[in-house]
Design a protein around this motif. Structure first.
Motif, PDB file in Angstrom:
ATOM      1  N   ARG A  98      27.470  35.354  -3.263  1.00  0.00           N
ATOM      2  CA  ARG A  98      27.656  34.674  -4.549  1.00  0.00           C
ATOM      3  C   ARG A  98      28.109  33.231  -4.331  1.00  0.00           C
ATOM      4  NH1 ARG A  98      33.010  35.175  -8.218  1.00  0.00           N
ATOM      5  NH2 ARG A  98      32.256  34.254 -10.157  1.00  0.00           N
ATOM      6  N   SER A 109      22.103  38.456  -5.920  1.00  0.00           N
ATOM      7  CA  SER A 109      23.083  37.420  -5.551  1.00  0.00           C
ATOM      8  C   SER A 109      22.742  36.078  -6.187  1.00  0.00           C
ATOM      9  CB  SER A 109      23.151  37.266  -4.024  1.00  0.00           C
ATOM     10  OG  SER A 109      23.606  38.442  -3.414  1.00  0.00           O
ATOM     11  N   ASN A 128      23.653  36.350  -9.703  1.00  0.00           N
ATOM     12  CA  ASN A 128      25.106  36.329  -9.798  1.00  0.00           C
ATOM     13  C   ASN A 128      25.643  34.902  -9.694  1.00  0.00           C
ATOM     14  OD1 ASN A 128      27.708  37.275  -9.988  1.00  0.00           O
ATOM     15  ND2 ASN A 128      27.719  38.310  -8.006  1.00  0.00           N
TER      16      ASN A 128
END
Length: 302
Positions: free
Chosen positions: A48, A228, A231
């Motif tokens: 992230r 990811s 995110n």
């Protein structure tokens, strides 16, 4: 603060605030989906931060040009501490806790952050707390206990550990909020967030290198990478930018009240994407927490 903007501009800011809250609530959903793909909290956090770093570098460069300020050595030290508490420790504890509890309980515990700021202000800054605020906080914590007891009956013995970790996340973020008062005035909100995120990214990568082999991060499957990226962009960068723009037009007190849509949205998203149950007990506890935190903010604003 909003008097200099037209009605249409304030309505647009209202939409920004809602989407900021909704996007931020999606973070826990994506983390849970990544866990199902074999990733863990450290993988989720590190990816992230790595994916979001380029965006915050650009934001930091833009903010530095629009709000020029020569940082002192003390400022750099404070930015490091802010990055440590606000985005590294808070995020690490949060993702670790999510491995053990539902997204609904996680969001409610994080929603207690304003009450923790208030309590810390009482003991650290010696600020008075109104009796009505104490009662409102009590209402919120009763709601948390209700949801907690309900979840223990469904999810088992790991719920206390997960709840404690997420509460540590809320406490860490509350510490960050208390520390940023004067610093944000000098650097500006966007510049501070960008710098703090950069510090947090470095700490996350160092943490990963210490506890894992670097190639393990590279060997994650493409689904994990896709989640990811979402995110980072949808649940990290976008909420920060949207919330800051909304605060500029509406003020922080109004935006904080709009953000109360977050816990309910998380419960609904958890049901749709993760199959987490929605029960009357959970909804009752959620309602108590939201009402309690709303009253805390309302009394403070007055």
């Amino acid at each position: 603060m909003s008097s200099s903007f037209t009605k249409s501009q304030r309505q647009t800011a209202f939409v920004w605030a809602i989407f900021g809250a909704l996007f931020f609530s999606t973070k826990a959903i994506l983390a849970k989906l990544m866990y199902r793909e074999g990733a863990d909290a450290i993988d989720v956090l590190t990816l992230r931060m790595i994916f979001s770093l380029p965006f915050f570098v650009l934001i930091g460069l833009w903010a530095r040009r629009t709000q020029p300020y020569a940082m002192t050595r003390s400022d750099y030290g404070q930015v490091f501490v802010v990055g440590l508490f606000g985005y590294y420790l808070a995020s690490l504890f949060d993702f670790m806790g999510l491995e053990y509890i539902s997204v609904g309980l996680e969001r409610l515990i994080l929603f207690l952050t304003p009450s923790l700021v208030l309590i810390m202000s009482k003991f650290v800054l010696k600020k008075n707390i109104d009796v009505k605020q104490w009662l409102a906080m009590l209402l919120a914590y009763v709601g948390i206990v209700l949801v907690f007891v309900h979840e223990v009956s469904f999810s088992g013995s790991n719920v206390p550990l997960g709840s404690a970790l997420v509460f540590a996340s809320a406490a860490s973020y509350a510490t960050y909020l208390l520390m940023t008062g004067e610093l944000v005035k000098r650097l500006g909100a966007m510049r501070l967030v960008a710098y703090a995120m950069a510090v947090s990214t470095v700490l996350c990568v160092l943490n990963y290198v210490v506890v894992r082999l670097p190639h393990e991060l590279v060997e994650q499957n493409m689904t994990v990478y896709g989640y990811s990226l979402l995110n980072a962009v949808l649940c990290t960068v976008a909420p920060v930018v949207l919330t800051m723009m909304a605060v500029a037009r509406l003020g922080s007190s109004i935006v904080s009240q709009i953000s109360m849509v977050g816990p309910l949205a998380t419960v609904g998203l958890g049901y749709v994407f993760l199959g987490e149950p929605i029960t009357p007990t959970q909804l009752a506890g959620t309602s108590l927490v939201m009402v309690g935190i709303f009253l805390v903010g309302r009394v403070a604003t007055k």
